[in-house]
Design a protein around this motif. Structure first.
Motif, short mmCIF file in Angstrom:
data_model
loop_
_atom_site.label_atom_id
_atom_site.label_comp_id
_atom_site.label_asym_id
_atom_site.label_seq_id
_atom_site.Cartn_x
_atom_site.Cartn_y
_atom_site.Cartn_z
N HIS A 41 0.87 -1.18 0.00
CA HIS A 41 0.00 0.00 0.00
C HIS A 41 0.91 1.23 0.00
O HIS A 41 1.70 1.42 0.93
N GLU A 88 1.67 -5.21 10.86
CA GLU A 88 1.06 -3.87 10.83
C GLU A 88 1.83 -2.98 11.80
O GLU A 88 1.62 -3.03 13.01
N GLU A 127 1.73 3.36 2.99
CA GLU A 127 2.18 2.65 4.20
C GLU A 127 3.62 2.23 3.95
O GLU A 127 3.88 1.12 3.51
N HIS A 172 2.71 -3.56 6.60
CA HIS A 172 1.61 -2.60 6.45
C HIS A 172 1.70 -1.61 7.60
O HIS A 172 2.53 -1.73 8.49
N GLN A 173 0.80 -0.65 7.59
CA GLN A 173 0.61 0.31 8.68
C GLN A 173 -0.86 0.67 8.72
O GLN A 173 -1.56 0.50 7.70
N ARG A 213 -2.83 4.47 -1.32
CA ARG A 213 -2.91 3.07 -0.97
C ARG A 213 -2.90 2.21 -2.25
O ARG A 213 -2.24 1.18 -2.33
ZN ZN Z 1 -2.00 -1.99 4.27
#
Ligand code: ZN
Length: 228
Positions: free
Chosen positions: A56, A203, A59, A149-150, A95
């Motif tokens: 994404h 994440e 992120e 991810h974040q 994203r």
């Molecule tokens: Zn993500």
């Protein structure tokens, strides 16, 4: 004498950790023509691990961890790193990719049409970037895949082997959560179709990780890989 020995030792460490030992592979290009690269470090006969720093484009914290992993040369791991699977999204701070598709809804497992933030594309693997990673994963069949991810600040572990997932959580201090599977996500596709492999999402918290955090996440990837 001692100083000479130290210099020799440091020189040998530099060689071991040198990016020169890394092999870079051009996997393909994004819709807007940006290169998507993988870097292989370590021992090709070792446990195969894949790390994707960014899918994404908004992120991006995982790219710093990917960069740090590229400087390693673990003797027991065949470590593949894709720093940025979505360079068009990265450039645009979005994203989605340049087609407005969420690549993490474009994989074949239970794919269904979705629009908006989670736009899933016109069909499974309609997107170049998804196809590039799909092909790489089928070729590598990695024991472990970590997708960064974040910003949820947890380990999103849907349906893989809990041992590497929990080891990652322990070392990274990202709380372990057995989360639901997501239609069209890369991780759900991997965990449901590739036997004896595990994929999960790390994440990270919002913001840019500092050096100590990067080092901790690097240790967590290595520890999870070594549960095999
Ligand atoms: Zn993500």
């Amino acid at each position: 004498m001692l100083r000479a020995a130290l210099v020799t030792l440091l020189a040998s460490l530099t060689v071991v950790g040198s990016p020169a030992s890394a092999r870079t592979v051009l996997l393909g290009r994004s819709w807007q023509g940006r290169p998507i690269r993988a870097v292989e470090v370590g021992n090709p006969a070792g446990t195969r691990v894949l790390v994707v720093g960014c899918i994404h484009g908004n992120e991006t914290a995982g790219i710093a961890i990917a960069d740090a992993l590229e400087r390693l040369s673990p003797r027991d791991l065949d470590l593949w790193i894709v720093p940025d699977l979505n360079p068009d999204g990265f450039a645009a701070h979005t994203r989605q990719n340049a087609h407005g598709v969420d690549l993490n809804r474009n994989f074949p497992w239970r794919w269904r049409p979705m629009s908006g933030v989670y736009a899933s594309g016109s069909r499974p693997l309609s997107e170049r970037e998804a196809r590039i990673s799909h092909r790489l994963i089928l070729r590598l069949h990695p024991y472990l895949t970590v997708w960064f991810h974040q910003p949820l600040d947890l380990g999103w572990a849907p349906g893989g082997d809990r041992r590497p997932e929990k080891e990652f959580a322990r070392v990274s201090a990202l709380p372990y959560h057995p989360m639901p599977q997501l239609a069209g996500s890369a991780i759900s596709w991997q965990n449901n179709t590739l036997h004896r492999t595990t994929a999960f999402a790390a994440e990270l918290p919002a913001g840019r990780p500092d050096q100590a955090q990067v080092a901790r996440y690097v240790r967590a990837v290595l520890a999870a890989a070594r549960t095999r």
